[in-house]
Design an enzyme around this catalytic site. Sequence first.
Site, PDB file in Angstrom:
ATOM      1  N   THR A   1      56.723 -33.201 -32.566  1.00 27.97           N
ATOM      2  CA  THR A   1      57.273 -34.332 -31.831  1.00 27.97           C
ATOM      3  C   THR A   1      56.331 -35.516 -31.942  1.00 27.97           C
ATOM      4  O   THR A   1      56.724 -36.649 -32.240  1.00 27.97           O
ATOM      5  CB  THR A   1      57.441 -33.951 -30.340  1.00 27.97           C
TER       6      THR A   1
ATOM      7  N   ASP B   1      53.980 -36.071 -34.163  1.00 23.63           N
ATOM      8  CA  ASP B   1      53.955 -36.602 -35.522  1.00 23.63           C
ATOM      9  C   ASP B   1      55.208 -37.427 -35.802  1.00 23.63           C
ATOM     10  O   ASP B   1      55.154 -38.450 -36.482  1.00 23.63           O
ATOM     11  CB  ASP B   1      53.848 -35.465 -36.553  1.00 23.63           C
TER      12      ASP B   1
ATOM     13  N   LEU C   1      43.085 -37.613 -39.991  1.00 23.01           N
ATOM     14  CA  LEU C   1      43.597 -37.223 -41.305  1.00 23.01           C
ATOM     15  C   LEU C   1      45.100 -37.447 -41.332  1.00 23.01           C
ATOM     16  O   LEU C   1      45.779 -37.239 -40.331  1.00 23.01           O
ATOM     17  CB  LEU C   1      43.321 -35.737 -41.556  1.00 23.01           C
TER      18      LEU C   1
ATOM     19  N   LYS D   1      41.314 -26.056 -41.840  1.00 20.23           N
ATOM     20  CA  LYS D   1      41.437 -27.029 -40.764  1.00 20.23           C
ATOM     21  C   LYS D   1      41.273 -26.261 -39.458  1.00 20.23           C
ATOM     22  O   LYS D   1      42.147 -25.470 -39.075  1.00 20.23           O
ATOM     23  CB  LYS D   1      42.780 -27.733 -40.812  1.00 20.23           C
TER      24      LYS D   1
ATOM     25  N   GLU E   1      33.439 -29.658 -36.162  1.00 18.71           N
ATOM     26  CA  GLU E   1      34.432 -29.168 -35.212  1.00 18.71           C
ATOM     27  C   GLU E   1      33.777 -28.108 -34.343  1.00 18.71           C
ATOM     28  O   GLU E   1      33.125 -27.201 -34.877  1.00 18.71           O
ATOM     29  CB  GLU E   1      35.566 -28.545 -36.039  1.00 18.71           C
TER      30      GLU E   1
ATOM     31  N   LYS F   1      39.882 -32.331 -49.744  1.00 19.05           N
ATOM     32  CA  LYS F   1      39.135 -33.585 -49.894  1.00 19.05           C
ATOM     33  C   LYS F   1      38.777 -33.797 -51.351  1.00 19.05           C
ATOM     34  O   LYS F   1      38.428 -32.823 -52.042  1.00 19.05           O
ATOM     35  CB  LYS F   1      37.834 -33.523 -49.077  1.00 19.05           C
TER      36      LYS F   1
ATOM     37  N   LYS G   1      49.373 -29.057 -43.019  1.00 20.15           N
ATOM     38  CA  LYS G   1      49.614 -28.328 -41.768  1.00 20.15           C
ATOM     39  C   LYS G   1      50.535 -27.139 -42.027  1.00 20.15           C
ATOM     40  O   LYS G   1      51.591 -27.298 -42.630  1.00 20.15           O
ATOM     41  CB  LYS G   1      50.278 -29.262 -40.737  1.00 20.15           C
TER      42      LYS G   1
ATOM     43  N   CYS H   1      67.203 -38.386 -11.385  1.00 20.93           N
ATOM     44  CA  CYS H   1      67.440 -38.457  -9.955  1.00 20.93           C
ATOM     45  C   CYS H   1      67.173 -39.913  -9.549  1.00 20.93           C
ATOM     46  O   CYS H   1      66.088 -40.431  -9.784  1.00 20.93           O
ATOM     47  CB  CYS H   1      66.477 -37.518  -9.225  1.00 20.93           C
TER      48      CYS H   1
ATOM     49  N   CYS I   1      62.468 -39.002  -3.425  1.00 22.46           N
ATOM     50  CA  CYS I   1      62.725 -37.644  -3.921  1.00 22.46           C
ATOM     51  C   CYS I   1      61.379 -36.928  -3.942  1.00 22.46           C
ATOM     52  O   CYS I   1      60.431 -37.392  -4.573  1.00 22.46           O
ATOM     53  CB  CYS I   1      63.310 -37.692  -5.331  1.00 22.46           C
TER      54      CYS I   1
HETATM   55  S1  IVH Z   1      37.604 -33.982 -42.062  1.00 28.29           S
HETATM   56  C1  IVH Z   1      37.518 -38.490 -42.368  1.00 28.29           C
HETATM   57  N1  IVH Z   1      37.704 -31.366 -42.082  1.00 28.29           N
HETATM   58  O1  IVH Z   1      41.190 -32.387 -37.763  1.00 28.29           O
HETATM   59  C2  IVH Z   1      37.859 -37.054 -42.341  1.00 28.29           C
HETATM   60  N2  IVH Z   1      38.563 -32.489 -40.210  1.00 28.29           N
HETATM   61  O2  IVH Z   1      43.708 -33.786 -37.646  1.00 28.29           O
HETATM   62  C3  IVH Z   1      37.647 -36.476 -41.033  1.00 28.29           C
HETATM   63  N3  IVH Z   1      39.411 -31.044 -38.455  1.00 28.29           N
HETATM   64  O3  IVH Z   1      39.805 -35.454 -36.801  1.00 28.29           O
HETATM   65  C4  IVH Z   1      38.014 -35.111 -40.797  1.00 28.29           C
HETATM   66  N4  IVH Z   1      38.961 -29.145 -39.448  1.00 28.29           N
HETATM   67  O4  IVH Z   1      38.644 -33.287 -35.955  1.00 28.29           O
HETATM   68  C5  IVH Z   1      37.996 -32.484 -41.391  1.00 28.29           C
HETATM   69  N5  IVH Z   1      37.696 -29.068 -42.183  1.00 28.29           N
HETATM   70  C6  IVH Z   1      37.983 -30.163 -41.533  1.00 28.29           C
HETATM   71  C7  IVH Z   1      38.571 -30.137 -40.263  1.00 28.29           C
HETATM   72  C8  IVH Z   1      38.857 -31.333 -39.635  1.00 28.29           C
HETATM   73  C9  IVH Z   1      39.456 -29.712 -38.361  1.00 28.29           C
HETATM   74  C10 IVH Z   1      39.897 -31.965 -37.424  1.00 28.29           C
HETATM   75  C11 IVH Z   1      39.069 -33.206 -37.274  1.00 28.29           C
HETATM   76  C12 IVH Z   1      40.023 -34.325 -37.567  1.00 28.29           C
HETATM   77  C13 IVH Z   1      41.350 -33.686 -37.275  1.00 28.29           C
HETATM   78  C14 IVH Z   1      42.500 -34.410 -37.933  1.00 28.29           C
END
Ligand code: IVH
Length: 775
Positions: A54, A56, A102, A133, A191, A316, A340, A453, A459
């Site tokens: 939602t 996104d 990201l 991730k 993280e 990356k 994702k 309502c 309420c």
């Molecule tokens: S790189 C500029 N690598 O996911 C790039 N982020 O949805 C910055 N995250 O803000 C992030 N695992 O907090 C990167 N292996 C990973 C990650 C990761 C989790 C988080 C991170 C980011 C968010 C974006």
Amino acid sequence: MNDASSASAMSDDAELARLDLDDARAEAARLTDLIVDARDAYYGRDEVLVDDATYDGWMQRLEALERLHPEVQGQDSPTLSVGAASGTLFAPVEHAERMLSLDNVFSEDEFRAWAARVQRDVGAGVHYLCELKIDGLALSLRYEHGRLVSAATRGDGRVGEDVTENVRDVAGIPLTLAGSGHPGLVEVRGEVFFTVADFQSLNAYQESMGDRLFANPRNAASGSLRQKREGKNERQLEAMHERLSRLRLTVHGIGAWPNPPVATQSEVYGLLESWGLPVSRYFTVAESVDAAADYIRHYGEHRHDVEHEIDGVVVKVDELALHDELGATSRAPRWAIAYKYPPEQVNTKLLDIVVSVGRTGRATPFAVMEPARVAGSVVRQATLHNQDVVKAKGVLIGDTIVIRKAGDVIPEVLGPVVELRDGSERAFVMPANCPECGSPLAPAKEGDIDLRCPNTRSCPAQVRGRVEHIGSRGALDIEGLGEVSAAALTHPLRPEVPPLVTEAGLFDLRAEDLFPIDVEVRDAETGLVRLDADGEPDARSPFRRQRKAPLEGRAPTASRPDPVFDPDGPFDGDADFILSAAAHELLENLERAKTKELWRFFVALSIRHVGPVAARALAQWFGSIDAIRAASREELAAVEGVGPIIADAIIDWFEVDWHVEIVDRWAAAGAQLATPGHPGPGAAPASGGVLEGVTIVATGTLEGYTREGAQEAIIAAGGKAASSVSKKTDFVAAGPGAGSKLAKAEELGIRIIDAAQFRVLVEQGPAALGEWSGA
Ligand code: IVH
């Protein structure tokens, strides 16, 4: 919020392109409102209001809208920032380099399209670093010459929260880097998370202590890192230390180091590892897009083989030189992408569909389900959004249903398993009346699907929601004014007339009002009455604790200590109970809240579209609620971060009698609805105020001010509110409880003032204090 109708609305460029400018603006404002609310809840209160898809969907639609109608993009558009404005609990820290987010892809085709764009821009021969991730909390560690100087959450990407003190307890985070060749400054990004096993034992411990369970590892990590130390006893501090020490970190990048002595992201990881920082053992460098796609597929099938939760894969570009070439949008780099994974699905039983009314009056049907474990947490309820969604999903009460939930997502009902029906199932009928006050439900305007309502003023469900909102962190942050107390004050089982018919009377509450309350405990998410183990409503008397000796005709008060408890004394009905600690706490905290920063009061009023960002801007510009109320639409709209939609909402709000009564009664009860020392509307207080060029550190308890209130007063008067004492500090305002900062001020010979002098200082400037020679 849970706005499914818009969630499911796919970004349709043609539809959006046809909108005229006014409609496009209104749609952008609506989406912004939803996104900011969800972000504020997520980052500020650790609450998940909507599922990822939602959210996104809203972001994509807003991005499309801004692409097709560039005029609608305001400076404060959520597409230009990452998180929410920094929370209020910890001191703000500015990141030396922005923390970006990201962009996401959800299919292999989309991933390949991203890789093709990269190759189009920088040519072939790209290597792809693939990593997991992690479903955790982003952290930025600032190391100077190899020493950890601060640690901050992401916040809005520019400014995060200072969690250094708590991070020092995290076992795997080095305070001093190993090896040599450390730069003068580097921000290490990573993280923090709990492993699934640690999360489960943490929740088992929480349960054994009768404490709140965490919904998922991410919430647990965030909740652990963002704990306050103040007010904790030794046992609690020990438990906090234990929790923090179990947190893990995986680093995934660096910031603010322009020329690292390496050429690739994978070498960055090698370097970080040599410094003793924890690097993931799951990353790999793929030579081709196909190899990267294999990695994505592999972990899609083996996501539970990893010791922590993952919600996808991050790919990356490995070559750092190409990062510069590819650059970034204001939100995310072009050299990285998050793939994702689809949310996971399980079956469970739909026991009932019940309707609850929220703060804004919207009547939302909820699925009540047999508890089911999905993606690491137990799910009992899920929103069904509105009666049309219930119909569209085709679910009957009694059905076996399919639900899904990804790691950081709230549950969603997908549909029934029709083959498992036995004929006993029955259809849901949307009630015609509000389940709490009986008013006939109706759409707010013709064509709306959601029913509301209309009894906005009184309420109980709506007042309860608003009162809870007043106590929340993003508003007045009143400890003790939460889910149970808001319900107790607005919709008790008894007395028949609740202490609060609207929030107008909040600051007039007396001990006597709290005394006779019994209440049914309600679920925070659904607003539904919770059942105890016997299936009976869970009823409590939150403000009474025990029988006492007779009170000798006097009513208990907040200030008088509890009389001695005499369990053998004669029973004397209501008068035979003493007020609980919860009641004392609530009354005291309400009293303290009266001097909180002006913007918090403005958020507390539940004006549509007015969240902390707009409220801060308005408070800073106008300096008082009276001045905001007196302002014209144009004056309001001209304030940066406000704009015409919020301006209209404010004008409309003040046109309602009972709204004005709230402000008037709060003011009459002593709430400080003006910032002391503010020079008046429009005189931009950040410069030219009486404290221009003056740096002040406030420490200890300054009578008449909360900690944030004192800082706000300094800033409002144009001064700088510093958090540590240095030679550059002009004044240290110290009250009882001041510790090392006071000692430091004495050591440096900085002028120390008390609360009364502080008030003079922020209202009239340094000259009024005499003998100060100026900066
Ligand atoms: S790189 C500029 N690598 O996911 C790039 N982020 O949805 C910055 N995250 O803000 C992030 N695992 O907090 C990167 N292996 C990973 C990650 C990761 C989790 C988080 C991170 C980011 C968010 C974006």
